[in-house]
Design an enzyme around this catalytic site. Structure first.
Site, PDB file in Angstrom:
ATOM      1  N   ASP A  88       0.824  -1.209   0.000  1.00 61.38           N
ATOM      2  CA  ASP A  88       0.000   0.000   0.000  1.00 61.38           C
ATOM      3  C   ASP A  88       0.859   1.261   0.000  1.00 61.38           C
ATOM      4  OD1 ASP A  88      -2.573  -0.767  -0.289  1.00 61.38           O
ATOM      5  OD2 ASP A  88      -3.219  -0.345   1.752  1.00 61.38           O
ATOM      6  N   ASP A 109      -7.739  -6.752  13.612  1.00 57.75           N
ATOM      7  CA  ASP A 109      -7.392  -8.078  14.117  1.00 57.75           C
ATOM      8  C   ASP A 109      -8.299  -8.482  15.280  1.00 57.75           C
ATOM      9  OD1 ASP A 109      -6.388  -6.095  15.707  1.00 57.75           O
ATOM     10  OD2 ASP A 109      -4.298  -6.727  15.585  1.00 57.75           O
TER      11      ASP A 109
END
Length: 696
Positions: A268, A421
């Protein structure tokens, strides 16, 4: 009266047994005669006569030398601290203030602390004047208010009015808040104690997940080979110039059949030079036969969650059963997949296998050592105990293997928080999936070396859970899991460990404790300030026994970090501006000694295999390699000048605690004074950015 330096009684306690010995020194000025036993040919002598005056002199000189050395060290330390204060705070050399947008976001808390400090200074001045005038009413356990005929002048009258107002209106709410925070403190300490007992029980019983031998051996009688499942490995990264090559190199050397493994490098980055370097690294390993691809998103939304979600949407992902995720600074051992993936066989309810982190730079500076203590407790105690007894814990975002079916069943990666997460772990738990934590499988990585990077990381780790709690609470309450699992999620996982801990740490030790110095009618027990925190620090440091010399700095630094954690918790709970801020943690790109040897060995192999590699190279790969060589041949750009920062909230709290410590001297409160003094100095060091990596 000064104490008498009489060593005769101490010297007389020394007794020796054995044959008579006469020792004569080479120095002719004196000799030492030692007599043992009654059957010697000499007459008994007085004990004091057997002691030479020069021996006493040497003992005194040695002890004086040690004392002077200790005082010199303390003086040098104090002088260095004062020099740093002058250089960074008054002269502004080599430092930068926090950026304007961050000051705006945190100005409410800073204004509160600053106002608190100004009021404390005014009250301290008031109390000092009263102290020198002999009005020592605050030293009594039962406050005595003078009568009208005892008042001496207008200042005395104002002081008496302050005492009455303080006792009637200020002390009761402070005492109530203090009792509430102490109750939370005890509950959280009991939780830590229970977790530690669980860790000792696991070690005593030697409980750990086990796998059968030859897990992947084919069940077909006619086949003598092994059947390995299809594994996808994802490496999400963003502008990771320092560590991209280490992680790609380590992951490309995983011991797994090449036709059963695919590596996705999910870049990214928005820096063209970094993108070109990563593409060149991917091309290099692709030439060696590794099944690796490079992906770069055109629309980079959702941070890491958006990156992972985009990669899972590829058509070829449906051919894979498991996905392993590694952040850009993680370097797994070659046997990682063979130690983790076998746990899924014969266990269809297992959704996640999480490995432990190990740190290559844990001894780099004091900040990394203190982080190592925290993370060792997190993995060996919190994660391991919850994994063994509850089959649930928060996914650490990396160094874990997911069953792809569990990800899909739980709704996949969502971009609604900065803790994707934890989000996927909670949703998987609500859908009935179980987790396993492997404490003996370790993956090398880095911890932040600068306080600025660590502070940003902790802000994200403590604002995200509160934001997630607001979003997940309805789903938790309406889920089909048992009542006890719901209670564990709401009361323990979110409220106690994510909300209550930063709340009472900041309120109790940074606000209430200084307040009780100026309002002695409301007091904190000594066991709250000293005994329980030291005991809890002792428990926290047990998983890292080599860090015992840092138990006091650890206790003080944890209280200092409560400011950042409290601010992050409030911003996440009330959806303030910084709750959805994602800042990539800065890496240093350090490698262990074994990593350096492995890199050197792989590079030597690369040189030997160079003619064979370029035979099957495509034109696009050749162009990438040529670009990479041109970038490596060109001179590197001058490094950007980095400076340390000044943190206003920490500095304001430092002066507040130091002011409270001066006030405690008037009340002759020894433990309170030392705690406030050392805690204030710790806040001062952190506020001046003197902990962690030092920049110029």
């Amino acid at each position: 009266m000064a104490p008498r330096l009489d060593f005769s009684a101490w010297w007389a306690k020394e007794t020796r047994k054995g044959t008579p010995v006469v020792v004569t020194m080479e120095n002719p000025n004196y000799s030492v005669v030692e007599i043992d036993g009654p059957d010697v040919p000499f007459q008994p002598v007085d004990k004091d006569r057997g002691k030479n005056a020069k021996q006493f002199t040497w003992v005194l000189l040695l002890r004086a030398h040690r004392a002077v050395g200790c005082l010199t060290w303390l003086a040098n330390l104090l002088w260095a601290l004062l020099g740093a204060i002058k250089k960074r705070l008054f002269l502004g050399q080599g430092v930068a203030m926090e950026s304007g947008d961050k000051i705006i976001r945190g100005r409410m808390l800073f204004r509160f602390i600053r106002g608190f400090l100004l009021v404390s200074l005014a009250v301290l001045t008031f109390e000092v004047i009263a102290h020198f005038k002999g009005w020592h009413y605050f030293q009594n356990s039962n406050l005595h208010i003078p009568k009208t005929d005892e008042i001496q002048g207008w200042f005395h009258m104002v002081y008496v009015a302050w005492l009455e107002f303080r006792a009637d209106y200020i002390a009761p709410p402070i005492q109530s808040l203090s009792n509430f925070c102490v109750a939370l403190f005890i509950i959280q300490s009991l939780d830590r104690l229970i977790l530690s007992v669980g860790m000792f029980w696991i070690k005593y019983k030697k409980i750990k997940p086990r796998i059968e031998e030859d897990t992947f051996k084919s069940e077909d009688v006619e086949s003598s080979g092994y059947e390995y499942p299809m594994v996808l490995v994802q490496i999400p990264m963003c502008n990771e110039r320092e560590v991209y090559d280490q992680s790609i190199s380590a992951i490309c050397q995983l011991d797994w059949p090449k036709d059963r493994l695919l590596i996705q490098v999910l870049d990214d980055s928005d820096d063209e030079s970094i993108m070109s370097l990563i593409r060149g690294e991917v091309s290099k390993w692709s030439q060696r036969g590794v099944n690796i691809i490079y992906r770069h998103r055109l629309v980079r939304t959702g941070y890491k969650a958006g990156n992972l979600n985009s990669a899972m949407g590829c058509d070829y992902v449906k051919d894979y059963e498991f996905v392993a995720i590694f952040d850009a600074d993680f370097q797994p051992n070659p046997d990682f997949l063979k130690l983790t993936v076998p746990h899924f066989k014969g266990n269809p309810e297992l959704g996640l296998v999480q490995a432990r982190w190990s740190f290559v730079n844990k001894d780099e500076n004091l900040l990394t050592r203190l982080q190592n203590i925290n993370l060792c407790f997190h993995f060996e105690v919190e994660q391991q105990v919850n994994g063994v007894f509850l089959n649930f814990f928060g996914f650490n975002g990396t160094a874990g293997v997911w069953r792809i079916k569990a990800l899909e069943d739980s709704g996949g990666w969502l971009e609604r928080t900065t803790v994707e997460d934890m989000d996927i772990a909670v949703r998987a738990h609500l859908h009935g999936w179980k987790f396993i934590f492997l404490n003996d499988v370790k993956v090398l990585c880095e911890v932040p070396e600068s306080y600025e990077a660590y502070r940003k990381q902790q802000h994200r780790w403590h604002s995200g859970p509160m934001q997630l709690f607001r979003l997940c609470l309805p789903a938790i309450l309406t889920s089909k899991i048992s009542f006890w699992k719901k209670s564990n999620l709401v009361l323990l996982f979110f409220l106690l460990r994510k909300l209550i801990l930063p709340f009472y740490s900041f309120t109790l030790f940074c606000i209430i404790l200084p307040l009780t110095m100026f309002v002695p009618e409301a007091e904190l027990p000594l066991w709250v300030i000293c005994y329980i925190p030291v005991f809890m620090s002792f428990l926290n440091i047990l998983p890292a026994p080599k860090s015992f010399p840092f138990i006091v700095p650890y206790l003080l630094f944890e209280n200092t970090m409560s400011v950042t954690k409290f601010n992050a918790m409030v911003s996440g709970l009330f959806q303030l501006g910084s709750s959805y801020e994602w800042v990539v943690t800065k890496k240093a790109g350090r490698s262990s000694e074994s990593d350096l040897l492995a890199i050197a060995e792989s590079e030597s192999k690369t040189i030997n295999q160079q003619p064979q590699i370029h035979r099957g190279v495509s034109e696009s790969e050749l162009s990438e390699l040529n670009k990479l060589k041109e970038q490596q041949a060109s001179p590197p750009p001058p490094p950007a000048k980095k400076v340390n920062k000044i943190y206003k909230k920490e500095l304001a709290l430092a002066f507040l605690l130091l002011t409270a410590s001066v006030r405690s001297l008037l009340s002759a409160q020894g433990i309170h004074f030392y705690f406030l003094l050392f805690q204030g100095v710790t806040f001062l060091l952190v506020g001046l950015d003197l902990i962690g990596e030092q920049m110029s």
